[in-house]
Motif scaffolding. Structure first.
Motif, PDB file in Angstrom:
ATOM      1  N   VAL A 178      -6.403  -2.050   0.811  1.00  0.00           N
ATOM      2  CA  VAL A 178      -6.836  -0.928   1.542  1.00  0.00           C
ATOM      3  C   VAL A 178      -5.595   0.181   1.541  1.00  0.00           C
ATOM      4  CG1 VAL A 178      -8.469  -1.515   3.090  1.00  0.00           C
ATOM      5  CG2 VAL A 178      -6.049  -1.924   3.862  1.00  0.00           C
TER       6      VAL A 178
ATOM      7  N   ALA B   8      -1.087  -9.469   7.186  1.00  0.00           N
ATOM      8  CA  ALA B   8      -1.903  -8.071   6.857  1.00  0.00           C
ATOM      9  C   ALA B   8      -1.489  -7.112   8.028  1.00  0.00           C
ATOM     10  CB  ALA B   8      -3.382  -8.447   6.922  1.00  0.00           C
ATOM     11  N   ALA B   9      -1.578  -5.849   7.793  1.00  0.00           N
ATOM     12  CA  ALA B   9      -1.335  -4.809   8.881  1.00  0.00           C
ATOM     13  C   ALA B   9      -1.417  -3.522   8.164  1.00  0.00           C
ATOM     14  CB  ALA B   9       0.177  -4.636   9.067  1.00  0.00           C
TER      15      ALA B   9
ATOM     16  N   SER C 289      12.555  -6.612   8.825  1.00  0.00           N
ATOM     17  CA  SER C 289      13.129  -5.558   9.268  1.00  0.00           C
ATOM     18  C   SER C 289      13.791  -4.687   8.076  1.00  0.00           C
ATOM     19  CB  SER C 289      14.028  -5.672  10.443  1.00  0.00           C
ATOM     20  OG  SER C 289      14.691  -4.565  10.736  1.00  0.00           O
TER      21      SER C 289
HETATM   22  N1  LIG Z   1       8.455  -3.516   5.664  1.00  0.00           N
HETATM   23  C1  LIG Z   1       8.902  -3.655   6.835  1.00  0.00           C
HETATM   24  O1  LIG Z   1      10.058  -3.339   6.800  1.00  0.00           O
HETATM   25  C2  LIG Z   1       8.336  -4.338   8.004  1.00  0.00           C
HETATM   26  C3  LIG Z   1       9.164  -4.498   9.099  1.00  0.00           C
HETATM   27  C4  LIG Z   1       8.254  -5.057  10.329  1.00  0.00           C
HETATM   28  C5  LIG Z   1       7.270  -5.823  10.197  1.00  0.00           C
HETATM   29  N2  LIG Z   1       6.573  -5.557   8.895  1.00  0.00           N
HETATM   30  C6  LIG Z   1       5.230  -6.454   8.768  1.00  0.00           C
HETATM   31  O2  LIG Z   1       5.168  -7.176   7.571  1.00  0.00           O
HETATM   32  C7  LIG Z   1       3.941  -7.145   7.056  1.00  0.00           C
HETATM   33  C8  LIG Z   1       3.749  -6.768   5.687  1.00  0.00           C
HETATM   34  O3  LIG Z   1       4.128  -5.331   5.621  1.00  0.00           O
HETATM   35  P1  LIG Z   1       4.337  -4.583   4.355  1.00  0.00           P
HETATM   36  O4  LIG Z   1       5.459  -3.602   4.726  1.00  0.00           O
HETATM   37  O5  LIG Z   1       4.329  -5.522   3.109  1.00  0.00           O
HETATM   38  O6  LIG Z   1       3.077  -3.552   4.135  1.00  0.00           O
HETATM   39  P2  LIG Z   1       2.174  -3.301   2.856  1.00  0.00           P
HETATM   40  O7  LIG Z   1       1.203  -2.082   3.456  1.00  0.00           O
HETATM   41  O8  LIG Z   1       2.870  -3.053   1.719  1.00  0.00           O
HETATM   42  O9  LIG Z   1       1.172  -4.652   2.914  1.00  0.00           O
HETATM   43  C9  LIG Z   1       0.350  -4.783   3.609  1.00  0.00           C
HETATM   44  C10 LIG Z   1      -1.008  -5.453   2.955  1.00  0.00           C
HETATM   45  O10 LIG Z   1      -1.853  -5.465   3.998  1.00  0.00           O
HETATM   46  C11 LIG Z   1      -3.300  -5.357   3.537  1.00  0.00           C
HETATM   47  N3  LIG Z   1      -4.263  -5.166   4.530  1.00  0.00           N
HETATM   48  C12 LIG Z   1      -4.452  -4.081   5.467  1.00  0.00           C
HETATM   49  N4  LIG Z   1      -5.483  -4.278   6.076  1.00  0.00           N
HETATM   50  C13 LIG Z   1      -6.000  -5.418   5.800  1.00  0.00           C
HETATM   51  C14 LIG Z   1      -6.984  -6.301   6.213  1.00  0.00           C
HETATM   52  N5  LIG Z   1      -7.681  -5.931   7.133  1.00  0.00           N
HETATM   53  N6  LIG Z   1      -7.349  -7.587   5.655  1.00  0.00           N
HETATM   54  C15 LIG Z   1      -6.477  -8.061   4.766  1.00  0.00           C
HETATM   55  N7  LIG Z   1      -5.376  -7.417   4.218  1.00  0.00           N
HETATM   56  C16 LIG Z   1      -5.249  -6.272   4.748  1.00  0.00           C
HETATM   57  C17 LIG Z   1      -3.024  -4.103   2.662  1.00  0.00           C
HETATM   58  O11 LIG Z   1      -4.094  -3.622   1.599  1.00  0.00           O
HETATM   59  C18 LIG Z   1      -1.575  -4.257   2.211  1.00  0.00           C
HETATM   60  O12 LIG Z   1      -1.806  -4.559   0.677  1.00  0.00           O
HETATM   61  C19 LIG Z   1       2.987  -6.349   8.059  1.00  0.00           C
HETATM   62  O13 LIG Z   1       2.491  -7.711   9.112  1.00  0.00           O
HETATM   63  C20 LIG Z   1       3.947  -5.534   8.871  1.00  0.00           C
HETATM   64  O14 LIG Z   1       3.677  -5.248  10.352  1.00  0.00           O
HETATM   65  C21 LIG Z   1       6.988  -5.034   7.756  1.00  0.00           C
END
Ligand SMILES: NC(=O)c1ccc[n+]([C@@H]2O[C@H](COP(=O)([O-])OP(=O)(O)OC[C@H]3O[C@@H](n4cnc5c(N)ncnc54)[C@H](O)[C@@H]3O)[C@@H](O)[C@H]2O)c1
Length: 325
Positions: free
Chosen positions: A40, A100-101, A202
């Protein structure tokens, strides 16, 4: 033989960013990986089955074992099917990585009901739904006499734990709740041989952070890349590995540093024992306590990372962000 040979791990949101790096790392370590991702957009709209399939192809090309799943973690039946797919494909499920987020960032007075619900659904309900079906499966296996190490790794964020950020009512609430359920599930599931921990990444370079001040392009190959999505993967692999004794921990990861989070701590206290407080008494006594100011706290946190100088500057930035939209 890798350190994770024989382990089957379901990673949600594994098509991009941190989850993708985790899936690749786990598979390189010998794990069988269920790569869940409906592909998504950042706000949860749309979908692309090719996103999970591409990660599976990458793993298989390198000689690893993986299967794609395109269900949404917010869908109760789909969450159950992810667990069933792991067992059907690889014979068992040893660990779930709830990663996922989505994000929809807006000031409180503009945030809609659907925007609140959608973000909380992916992060919090999704973590609940997938862990729920995994736990039910693990309970059945335990009842059949199977004894083996199992693990859940949840994913929280500094926005929810140490530094909830303006515009993130939905995201911060869900991430704080994920840390709380990590404790609940660690306490409940030990009897089933399941360890439950949480990572809090982070400043990792993904599409979620592309507009965050302080994020950089990948440096030249010779230099360490502190914002590489792969920074989180070894910790997750350790937490799902059979030899890991940890449970109930919430661990922050930034660059090469991993820190133990200790949650809310009780601060200074006033106490009237059996007597009721009056409003004037509270006005005098509470304001005399050493209170933590949220603007000072966030300034201190951002100062090191982003060069935000001073509380007044931070407040001006928040106001400009909210009123500029
Ligand atoms: N990037 C950062 O610095 C950071 C910081 C704090 C926390 N996080 C956490 O790390 C995790 C990954 O984040 P990211 O930065 O890689 O984001 P990203 O957007 O690159 O990846 C997240 C993935 O989750 C998938 N997704 C969304 N809705 C979904 C659903 N309903 N079911 C299954 N999959 C779904 C998306 O398609 C996407 O590929 C998240 O939980 C985010 O909150 C990231």
């Amino acid at each position: 033989m890798g350190e994770l040979t024989g382990r089957t791990v379901l990673v949600t949101g594994a098509g991009r960013g941190i989850g993708r790096a985790e899936a690749l790392y786990l598979a390189a370590g010998g794990a069988n990986v269920v790569v869940n991702d409906p592909g998504v957009q950042i706000d949860g709209g749309g979908g692309d089955a090719g996103i999970a399939a591409a990660v599976v192809d990458e793993i298989r090309t390198r000689g690893g074992r993986a299967v794609a799943d395109t269900g949404s973690v917010t869908d109760w039946a789909a969450a159950r099917r992810m667990v069933e797919l792991a067992v059907a494909e690889f014979g068992d499920l040893h660990a779930v990585v709830n990663n996922a987020a989505i994000e929809i960032n807006k000031g409180l007075e503009r945030l809609t009901e659907a925007e609140f619900d959608d973000v909380v659904a992916v992060k919090l309900k999704g973590t609940f739904a997938v862990s729920r079906w995994a736990a039910a499966y693990w309970r059945d296996r335990r009842d059949e006499g199977v004894r083996t190490d199992r693990a859940i790794v949840n994913t929280a964020s500094g926005s929810g734990l140490l530094n909830p950020l303006p515009t993130q009512t939905n995201y911060a609430a869900a991430n704080a709740a994920v840390a709380a359920v990590t404790t609940v599930h660690a306490l409940e599931l030990r009897r089933l041989g399941v360890r439950v921990n949480c990572v809090s990444p982070s400043m990792v370079r993904t599409r979620l952070t592309s507009s965050v001040p302080g994020m950089r392009q990948a440096p030249p190959d010779a230099e360490p890349d502190l914002q590489d999505p792969r920074r989180v993967a070894p910790l997750v692999a350790y937490l799902v590995s059979e030899a890991c004794p940890l449970t109930g921990q919430v661990l922050s990861v930034r660059g090469g540093a991993i820190a133990v989070n200790q949650g809310w701590a009780r601060g200074a206290e006033v106490n009237k024992d059996g007597n009721l407080w009056t409003i004037p008494e509270l006005a005098a006594e509470l304001t005399a306590l050493p209170l933590d100011d949220p603007f000072e706290r966030l300034t201190a946190a951002l100062d090191g990372a982003l060069g935000v100088q001073g509380r007044d500057r931070l407040e001006a930035m928040i106001n400009a962000e909210l009123d500029g939209r």
